[in-house]
Write a protein that holds these residues in place. Sequence first.
Motif, PDB file in Angstrom:
ATOM      1  N   UNK A  42      45.541  52.050  27.582  1.00  0.00           N
ATOM      2  CA  UNK A  42      45.428  51.307  26.310  1.00  0.00           C
ATOM      3  C   UNK A  42      46.046  49.920  26.394  1.00  0.00           C
ATOM      4  N   UNK A  43      47.136  49.790  27.132  1.00  0.00           N
ATOM      5  CA  UNK A  43      47.764  48.476  27.300  1.00  0.00           C
ATOM      6  C   UNK A  43      46.854  47.552  28.101  1.00  0.00           C
ATOM      7  N   UNK A  44      46.282  48.062  29.183  1.00  0.00           N
ATOM      8  CA  UNK A  44      45.404  47.244  30.022  1.00  0.00           C
ATOM      9  C   UNK A  44      44.208  46.745  29.212  1.00  0.00           C
ATOM     10  N   UNK A  45      43.661  47.599  28.367  1.00  0.00           N
ATOM     11  CA  UNK A  45      42.546  47.178  27.514  1.00  0.00           C
ATOM     12  C   UNK A  45      42.977  46.060  26.566  1.00  0.00           C
ATOM     13  N   UNK A  46      44.209  46.152  26.065  1.00  0.00           N
ATOM     14  CA  UNK A  46      44.718  45.132  25.153  1.00  0.00           C
ATOM     15  C   UNK A  46      44.925  43.799  25.874  1.00  0.00           C
ATOM     16  N   UNK A  47      45.334  43.856  27.147  1.00  0.00           N
ATOM     17  CA  UNK A  47      45.576  42.623  27.906  1.00  0.00           C
ATOM     18  C   UNK A  47      44.293  41.942  28.356  1.00  0.00           C
ATOM     19  N   UNK A  48      43.181  42.653  28.384  1.00  0.00           N
ATOM     20  CA  UNK A  48      42.005  42.193  29.120  1.00  0.00           C
ATOM     21  C   UNK A  48      41.594  40.753  28.823  1.00  0.00           C
ATOM     22  N   UNK A  49      41.534  40.317  27.570  1.00  0.00           N
ATOM     23  CA  UNK A  49      41.140  38.918  27.324  1.00  0.00           C
ATOM     24  C   UNK A  49      42.070  37.922  28.003  1.00  0.00           C
ATOM     25  N   UNK A  50      43.397  38.171  27.930  1.00  0.00           N
ATOM     26  CA  UNK A  50      44.351  37.266  28.588  1.00  0.00           C
ATOM     27  C   UNK A  50      44.273  37.397  30.104  1.00  0.00           C
ATOM     28  N   UNK A  51      44.066  38.615  30.582  1.00  0.00           N
ATOM     29  CA  UNK A  51      44.014  38.843  32.031  1.00  0.00           C
ATOM     30  C   UNK A  51      42.858  38.076  32.664  1.00  0.00           C
ATOM     31  N   UNK A  52      41.738  37.996  31.964  1.00  0.00           N
ATOM     32  CA  UNK A  52      40.566  37.314  32.516  1.00  0.00           C
ATOM     33  C   UNK A  52      40.783  35.813  32.695  1.00  0.00           C
ATOM     34  N   UNK A  53      41.820  35.264  32.054  1.00  0.00           N
ATOM     35  CA  UNK A  53      42.102  33.833  32.204  1.00  0.00           C
ATOM     36  C   UNK A  53      42.931  33.543  33.456  1.00  0.00           C
ATOM     37  N   UNK A  54      43.373  34.570  34.174  1.00  0.00           N
ATOM     38  CA  UNK A  54      44.261  34.410  35.327  1.00  0.00           C
ATOM     39  C   UNK A  54      43.464  34.343  36.630  1.00  0.00           C
ATOM     40  N   UNK A  55      44.175  34.077  37.705  1.00  0.00           N
ATOM     41  CA  UNK A  55      43.589  34.123  39.051  1.00  0.00           C
ATOM     42  C   UNK A  55      43.525  35.594  39.467  1.00  0.00           C
ATOM     43  N   UNK A  56      42.563  36.309  38.923  1.00  0.00           N
ATOM     44  CA  UNK A  56      42.495  37.758  39.132  1.00  0.00           C
ATOM     45  C   UNK A  56      42.157  38.120  40.573  1.00  0.00           C
ATOM     46  N   UNK A  57      41.453  37.261  41.270  1.00  0.00           N
ATOM     47  CA  UNK A  57      41.126  37.541  42.677  1.00  0.00           C
ATOM     48  C   UNK A  57      42.396  37.664  43.502  1.00  0.00           C
ATOM     49  N   UNK A  58      43.323  36.736  43.291  1.00  0.00           N
ATOM     50  CA  UNK A  58      44.585  36.798  44.040  1.00  0.00           C
ATOM     51  C   UNK A  58      45.449  37.953  43.543  1.00  0.00           C
ATOM     52  N   UNK A  59      45.546  38.138  42.232  1.00  0.00           N
ATOM     53  CA  UNK A  59      46.371  39.232  41.696  1.00  0.00           C
ATOM     54  C   UNK A  59      45.940  40.574  42.274  1.00  0.00           C
ATOM     55  N   UNK A  60      44.645  40.841  42.264  1.00  0.00           N
ATOM     56  CA  UNK A  60      44.157  42.141  42.709  1.00  0.00           C
ATOM     57  C   UNK A  60      44.245  42.300  44.221  1.00  0.00           C
ATOM     58  N   UNK A  61      44.314  41.180  44.951  1.00  0.00           N
ATOM     59  CA  UNK A  61      44.485  41.260  46.404  1.00  0.00           C
ATOM     60  C   UNK A  61      45.906  41.648  46.794  1.00  0.00           C
ATOM     61  N   UNK A  62      46.842  41.570  45.846  1.00  0.00           N
ATOM     62  CA  UNK A  62      48.226  41.926  46.142  1.00  0.00           C
ATOM     63  C   UNK A  62      48.429  43.430  46.242  1.00  0.00           C
ATOM     64  N   UNK A  63      47.420  44.213  45.886  1.00  0.00           N
ATOM     65  CA  UNK A  63      47.481  45.675  45.982  1.00  0.00           C
ATOM     66  C   UNK A  63      46.378  46.126  46.924  1.00  0.00           C
ATOM     67  N   UNK A  64      46.731  46.882  47.961  1.00  0.00           N
ATOM     68  CA  UNK A  64      45.736  47.345  48.925  1.00  0.00           C
ATOM     69  C   UNK A  64      44.884  48.453  48.306  1.00  0.00           C
ATOM     70  N   UNK A  65      43.779  48.829  48.941  1.00  0.00           N
ATOM     71  CA  UNK A  65      42.942  49.899  48.386  1.00  0.00           C
ATOM     72  C   UNK A  65      43.699  51.202  48.143  1.00  0.00           C
ATOM     73  N   UNK A  66      44.723  51.472  48.948  1.00  0.00           N
ATOM     74  CA  UNK A  66      45.528  52.687  48.731  1.00  0.00           C
ATOM     75  C   UNK A  66      46.746  52.419  47.856  1.00  0.00           C
ATOM     76  N   UNK A  67      46.739  51.254  47.215  1.00  0.00           N
ATOM     77  CA  UNK A  67      47.759  50.851  46.249  1.00  0.00           C
ATOM     78  C   UNK A  67      49.127  50.620  46.894  1.00  0.00           C
ATOM     79  N   UNK A  68      49.141  50.102  48.122  1.00  0.00           N
ATOM     80  CA  UNK A  68      50.366  49.587  48.708  1.00  0.00           C
ATOM     81  C   UNK A  68      50.514  48.128  48.293  1.00  0.00           C
ATOM     82  N   UNK A  69      51.765  47.637  48.267  1.00  0.00           N
ATOM     83  CA  UNK A  69      51.999  46.217  47.999  1.00  0.00           C
ATOM     84  C   UNK A  69      52.911  45.660  49.089  1.00  0.00           C
ATOM     85  N   UNK A  70      52.748  44.406  49.470  1.00  0.00           N
ATOM     86  CA  UNK A  70      53.650  43.795  50.453  1.00  0.00           C
ATOM     87  C   UNK A  70      55.099  43.847  49.962  1.00  0.00           C
ATOM     88  N   UNK A  71      56.018  44.178  50.864  1.00  0.00           N
ATOM     89  CA  UNK A  71      57.409  44.387  50.473  1.00  0.00           C
ATOM     90  C   UNK A  71      58.059  43.161  49.848  1.00  0.00           C
TER      91      UNK A  71
END
Length: 332
Positions: A42-71
Amino acid sequence: MFEFRFGVDDLATTWFAYSPLQEAVLSLRARSGTTTYPEQQPWIARWQPAYRTLDTTLLEALVTPRRWVPDFLTPRPPGPHPDFAAELAVLAATDLRTVRADVLAAYAGDGSPPPPVLRTLLDDPATLLARVVDVLHAYWTRCLAPAWWPRARSVLEADIAHRGRILSEHGAEALFADLDHRLSWRGGVLRLHDPDPTVQALGTTIEVAGRGMVLMPTLFALGAQTDITQGGPPLLTYPARGKATMAENLSAVPVPASPLANLIGAPRARLLTLLTAPASTTELAHRLGVTPGAVNRHLTALTAAGLLTRTRHGRSVLYTRTPLGTSLTTAG
């Protein structure tokens, strides 16, 4: 398996903390894990309009397909209740060699290549780091800080207050058993069993050796995890108690028994029933869909009547039912 060997004084220097930066980074996991983190949807749905204004390509690249993140994205918090801006400053000062190495290590451990946006920037880690800092700041400011973080912080602080009571009343064995089923404590040795074969291969024995340990609740983990790659004391993150309450709203709050409502009034009875775990005024207001001022008046009255106690924890004041308050909620 990871083994942490504690000396006589190591538990005395073990402390709890939470990290707004870690929660911001790990919250990106919830976008690809709709069934794993249902309370966040529900929170993610609420953020969606603001989230779309961001550099989402880079944000989503920070999480690997198995949901690891660089230390490097989750540095040790500088204290128990750090400020996001202070943590972001620590991130901005990361050694550039660490930035590149950690991105490559995360995707290598995942078994997948970095996406194009990262591959393009890996040969210029200074630009990569600057863009990451900027996009995380924007994500925090536009999506998380206005409403989500006050609620999340209350859940994390309530968890820490609960764990502190477990440790003081029942000792280390009960504390670690209560944190997560992956943990076991015996004879001064804490063992972490991770089911992921890739993580198991990294297992080792760590001498705490007077450094203590940092214990961090998070809303975005399925089990206890560790990070021993950074300097300082060993770090253990674990799923926050009460994280499911992030999805609660007024309709999900139990309706108090009629005798209790008749005795103290429906709003106060609802609050008393809701306080199964410590919570702040802000969290309760979010969960009830009312203003903090309205909640505070009722909390003050319930505290004066001996039905609640209040304890300051970090920047929040947490309210907890007294034995008398609990007995009233179960009497009807």
